[in-house]
Design an enzyme around this catalytic site. Structure first.
Site, mmCIF file in Angstrom:
data_model
loop_
_atom_site.group_PDB
_atom_site.id
_atom_site.type_symbol
_atom_site.label_atom_id
_atom_site.label_comp_id
_atom_site.label_asym_id
_atom_site.label_seq_id
_atom_site.Cartn_x
_atom_site.Cartn_y
_atom_site.Cartn_z
ATOM 1 N N SER A 40 -28.009 -15.773 -28.088
ATOM 2 C CA SER A 40 -27.098 -15.431 -26.986
ATOM 3 C C SER A 40 -25.731 -16.024 -27.325
ATOM 4 O O SER A 40 -25.309 -17.035 -26.780
ATOM 5 C CB SER A 40 -27.623 -15.979 -25.664
ATOM 6 O OG SER A 40 -27.616 -17.379 -25.649
ATOM 7 N N HIS A 151 -34.137 -15.146 -24.600
ATOM 8 C CA HIS A 151 -35.036 -16.006 -25.382
ATOM 9 C C HIS A 151 -36.498 -15.753 -25.042
ATOM 10 O O HIS A 151 -37.386 -16.338 -25.650
ATOM 11 C CB HIS A 151 -34.717 -17.486 -25.147
ATOM 12 C CG HIS A 151 -33.411 -17.899 -25.758
ATOM 13 N ND1 HIS A 151 -32.862 -19.138 -25.580
ATOM 14 C CD2 HIS A 151 -32.555 -17.224 -26.574
ATOM 15 C CE1 HIS A 151 -31.717 -19.227 -26.247
ATOM 16 N NE2 HIS A 151 -31.507 -18.072 -26.841
ATOM 17 N N GLU A 160 -32.533 -20.668 -19.679
ATOM 18 C CA GLU A 160 -33.172 -21.969 -19.893
ATOM 19 C C GLU A 160 -33.269 -22.746 -18.584
ATOM 20 O O GLU A 160 -32.282 -22.889 -17.868
ATOM 21 C CB GLU A 160 -32.353 -22.826 -20.871
ATOM 22 C CG GLU A 160 -32.217 -22.214 -22.242
ATOM 23 C CD GLU A 160 -31.214 -22.984 -23.110
ATOM 24 O OE1 GLU A 160 -31.053 -24.194 -22.900
ATOM 25 O OE2 GLU A 160 -30.605 -22.338 -23.966
ATOM 26 N N GLU A 201 -37.151 -21.277 -27.726
ATOM 27 C CA GLU A 201 -36.864 -22.712 -27.872
ATOM 28 C C GLU A 201 -38.092 -23.568 -27.591
ATOM 29 O O GLU A 201 -37.986 -24.768 -27.334
ATOM 30 C CB GLU A 201 -35.691 -23.099 -26.978
ATOM 31 C CG GLU A 201 -34.407 -22.406 -27.436
ATOM 32 C CD GLU A 201 -33.164 -22.867 -26.710
ATOM 33 O OE1 GLU A 201 -33.254 -23.646 -25.749
ATOM 34 O OE2 GLU A 201 -32.075 -22.417 -27.118
ATOM 35 N N ASP A 228 -29.489 -23.240 -17.890
ATOM 36 C CA ASP A 228 -28.524 -22.480 -18.698
ATOM 37 C C ASP A 228 -28.749 -21.018 -18.346
ATOM 38 O O ASP A 228 -29.743 -20.411 -18.751
ATOM 39 C CB ASP A 228 -28.724 -22.713 -20.207
ATOM 40 C CG ASP A 228 -27.723 -21.908 -21.038
ATOM 41 O OD1 ASP A 228 -26.847 -21.250 -20.446
ATOM 42 O OD2 ASP A 228 -27.822 -21.928 -22.284
ATOM 43 N N GLU A 269 -25.139 -24.273 -16.760
ATOM 44 C CA GLU A 269 -24.355 -23.853 -17.934
ATOM 45 C C GLU A 269 -24.124 -22.340 -17.878
ATOM 46 O O GLU A 269 -25.017 -21.586 -17.480
ATOM 47 C CB GLU A 269 -25.170 -24.236 -19.178
ATOM 48 C CG GLU A 269 -24.557 -23.868 -20.505
ATOM 49 C CD GLU A 269 -25.507 -24.261 -21.646
ATOM 50 O OE1 GLU A 269 -26.251 -25.263 -21.499
ATOM 51 O OE2 GLU A 269 -25.532 -23.554 -22.661
ATOM 52 N N ASP A 296 -20.336 -22.903 -22.361
ATOM 53 C CA ASP A 296 -20.947 -22.729 -23.691
ATOM 54 C C ASP A 296 -20.341 -21.478 -24.340
ATOM 55 O O ASP A 296 -19.396 -21.570 -25.122
ATOM 56 C CB ASP A 296 -22.472 -22.639 -23.567
ATOM 57 C CG ASP A 296 -23.137 -22.221 -24.872
ATOM 58 O OD1 ASP A 296 -22.500 -22.321 -25.933
ATOM 59 O OD2 ASP A 296 -24.308 -21.774 -24.843
ATOM 60 N N LYS A 321 -21.572 -27.053 -29.900
ATOM 61 C CA LYS A 321 -22.471 -26.535 -30.936
ATOM 62 C C LYS A 321 -21.656 -26.417 -32.232
ATOM 63 O O LYS A 321 -20.776 -25.554 -32.332
ATOM 64 C CB LYS A 321 -22.964 -25.136 -30.563
ATOM 65 C CG LYS A 321 -23.927 -25.087 -29.371
ATOM 66 C CD LYS A 321 -24.134 -23.633 -28.973
ATOM 67 C CE LYS A 321 -25.264 -23.442 -27.991
ATOM 68 N NZ LYS A 321 -25.243 -22.081 -27.406
ATOM 69 N N HIS A 349 -28.416 -27.892 -29.850
ATOM 70 C CA HIS A 349 -29.064 -27.106 -30.916
ATOM 71 C C HIS A 349 -28.771 -25.618 -30.688
ATOM 72 O O HIS A 349 -28.035 -25.272 -29.768
ATOM 73 C CB HIS A 349 -30.578 -27.363 -30.880
ATOM 74 C CG HIS A 349 -31.240 -26.815 -29.647
ATOM 75 N ND1 HIS A 349 -32.567 -26.489 -29.579
ATOM 76 C CD2 HIS A 349 -30.743 -26.504 -28.414
ATOM 77 C CE1 HIS A 349 -32.851 -26.020 -28.387
ATOM 78 N NE2 HIS A 349 -31.774 -26.023 -27.668
ATOM 79 N N ARG A 350 -29.385 -24.747 -31.504
ATOM 80 C CA ARG A 350 -29.341 -23.305 -31.256
ATOM 81 C C ARG A 350 -30.776 -22.806 -31.091
ATOM 82 O O ARG A 350 -31.734 -23.491 -31.418
ATOM 83 C CB ARG A 350 -28.691 -22.545 -32.434
ATOM 84 C CG ARG A 350 -27.266 -22.891 -32.762
ATOM 85 C CD ARG A 350 -26.262 -22.734 -31.652
ATOM 86 N NE ARG A 350 -26.199 -21.458 -30.977
ATOM 87 C CZ ARG A 350 -25.128 -20.667 -30.907
ATOM 88 N NH1 ARG A 350 -24.008 -21.024 -31.523
ATOM 89 N NH2 ARG A 350 -25.143 -19.558 -30.201
ATOM 90 N N LYS A 372 -29.029 -31.161 -25.830
ATOM 91 C CA LYS A 372 -29.990 -30.066 -25.620
ATOM 92 C C LYS A 372 -30.707 -29.864 -26.948
ATOM 93 O O LYS A 372 -30.091 -29.440 -27.923
ATOM 94 C CB LYS A 372 -29.250 -28.765 -25.281
ATOM 95 C CG LYS A 372 -28.924 -28.607 -23.842
ATOM 96 C CD LYS A 372 -28.796 -27.187 -23.327
ATOM 97 C CE LYS A 372 -28.385 -26.082 -24.239
ATOM 98 N NZ LYS A 372 -28.266 -24.775 -23.567
#
Ligand code: PGA
Ligand code: ZN
Length: 398
Positions: A40, A151, A160, A201, A228, A269, A296, A321, A349-350, A372
């Site tokens: 994303s 995700h 998230e 994730e 998120d 987020e 983000d 990031k 992270h990604r 995160k």
């Protein structure tokens, strides 16, 4: 000391997608760095090339010119930016550049004989430095436990759902607490008869057609939740689409206001799409006193966007990031700018991760408010939690 050799090769990330790892040598010292990738992504992110192209650029274009240069990440970052010569790193690829940038920083720390977090701390982006307080801060864990959005095939509307753990003073305890909570959540979902899948994730995902249901479940287990939304992922033709219903920006804002009133949500987020600046301003006005509004896709670790969005009061925290921008130098500038403005950073992270634990050292080194690192279920996420625990031990020894 000078770089004696450098090469890149292919590895697989947590999604099974190809990415690159860079290895760099200076005499008897060596360091490796690998690069994650997002799904994303924000449109203002630096451009990643395919693993093959990035590897070719490292091995054939950069390496021959890198050998013989002083191991100094800020000088080498400058050289890489010049060599690339584009605004969005599309010539060499932001992934190629970041692998090199992190590898040289790690190499430099090794040559200096310092743990990476400590070396990063000495570079001076930390919040505690400004206040003359030299104590080490550990990031709060913004730990992903439920996955939705892109995700997890939109089985849950938002991307998230996280538990927030820790208070900045330690990390092993919060990681233990997270393990217990994650197990309890799994049991609870099974007991509720949910068909559970695993998201990108490593968090659980289940099918729901009720916006409040995930919060009902999570708030029974823990009293600090974060979200998120990744608002751009369900934004089409000026409307936000959730469960086949369309919402205006104002209507989505009302949903957030209600959720914040009803549940212990401490952070949201990307509540809106990356160009819905008014949405961000409104949610800050209505909830910014009590909730972190984190940029983000809105900010993409880019100082220009961070400056604009802070000035226009769209956010009160910034997600960081490194691969959104491409070099460690620019990442540190983004962190420094955010901290100078008195806002919080969350290092992230990604969704496609590698076993590289760089972000753990980065988070401690800059005194970030949060990290995160995903669910406590995939190896690529565990390496970050394990590294944080290791750093806690190293801090004890210093
Ligand atoms: P991404 O997701 O890595 O797929 O962009 C993570 C996030 O949005 O924070
Ligand atoms: Zn995000």
């Amino acid at each position: 000391m000078e770089v004696t050799s450098c090469h890149a090769y292919k590895i697989n990330d947590s999604r099974g997608d190809e990415t690159l790892e860079v290895e760099m040598f200076a005499g008897e010292f060596s360091a490796k760095a690998s690069v994650p990738s997002g799904k994303s992504t924000g449109s203002r992110e630096a451009v990643a090339l395919s693993a093959d192209e990035a590897i070719k650029n490292v091995n054939e274009v950069v390496a021959p010119q890198l050998v013989g240069r002083e191991v100094n990440f800020s000088e080498i970052d400058k050289f890489l930016l010049e060599l690339d010569g584009t605004e969005n790193k599309s010539e060499l690829g932001a992934n190629a550049i970041l692998g090199l940038s992190i590898a040289v920083l790690k190499l430099e720390a090794k040559i200096e004989g310092q743990p990476l977090w400590q070396y990063i701390q000495s570079l001076g982006c930390s919040t505690s430095k400004d206040s003359g307080d030299n104590s080490i801060r550990f990031p709060r864990l913004f730990a992903n436990v439920l996955n939705g959005g892109t995700h997890a095939d939109f089985r849950l509307p938002f991307q998230e759902y996280m538990f927030v753990l820790g208070n900045g003073l330690n990390v092993a305890g919060p990681v233990e607490q997270l393990k217990v909570l994650f197990e309890q959540l799994g049991k609870k979902l099974k007991k509720n008869g949910k068909e559970i899948k695993m998201g990108d994730e490593g968090g659980f995902s289940f099918k729901s057609d009720n916006i409040e249901e995930p919060f009902d479940i999570l708030s029974e287990l823990h009293n600090k939740l974060a979200l998120d939304v990744a608002g751009g992922e369900f934004f089409e033709n000026g409307k936000y689409r959730i469960f086949d219903k369309e919402y205006s920006s104002g209507e989505l804002l009302e949903i957030y206001e209600n959720l914040v009133k009803k549940f212990p949500i401490v952070s949201i987020e990307d509540p809106f799409s990356e160009n819905d600046f008014n949405g961000f301003k409104q949610v800050m006005e209505k909830t910014g006193e009590i909730v972190l509004i984190v940029g983000d896709d809105l900010t993409t670790t880019n100082v220009k966007m961070i400056e604009k969005t802070i000035e226009e009061k769209m956010i009160n925290a910034v997600l960081i990031k490194p691969n959104q921008i491409g070099t460690v130098t620019e990442t540190l500038e983004a962190i420094q700018m955010t901290h100078k403005a008195g806002l919080k950073t969350i290092i992230s992270h990604r969704s496609g991760e590698t076993e590289d634990s760089f972000i753990a050292d980065l988070a401690v080194g800059v005194g970030a408010y949060g990290i995160k690192a995903g669910a406590i279920s995939q190896l690529e996420r565990m390496t970050k939690y394990d590294r944080l625990i290791e750093i806690e031990k190293e801090v004890g020894k210093c």
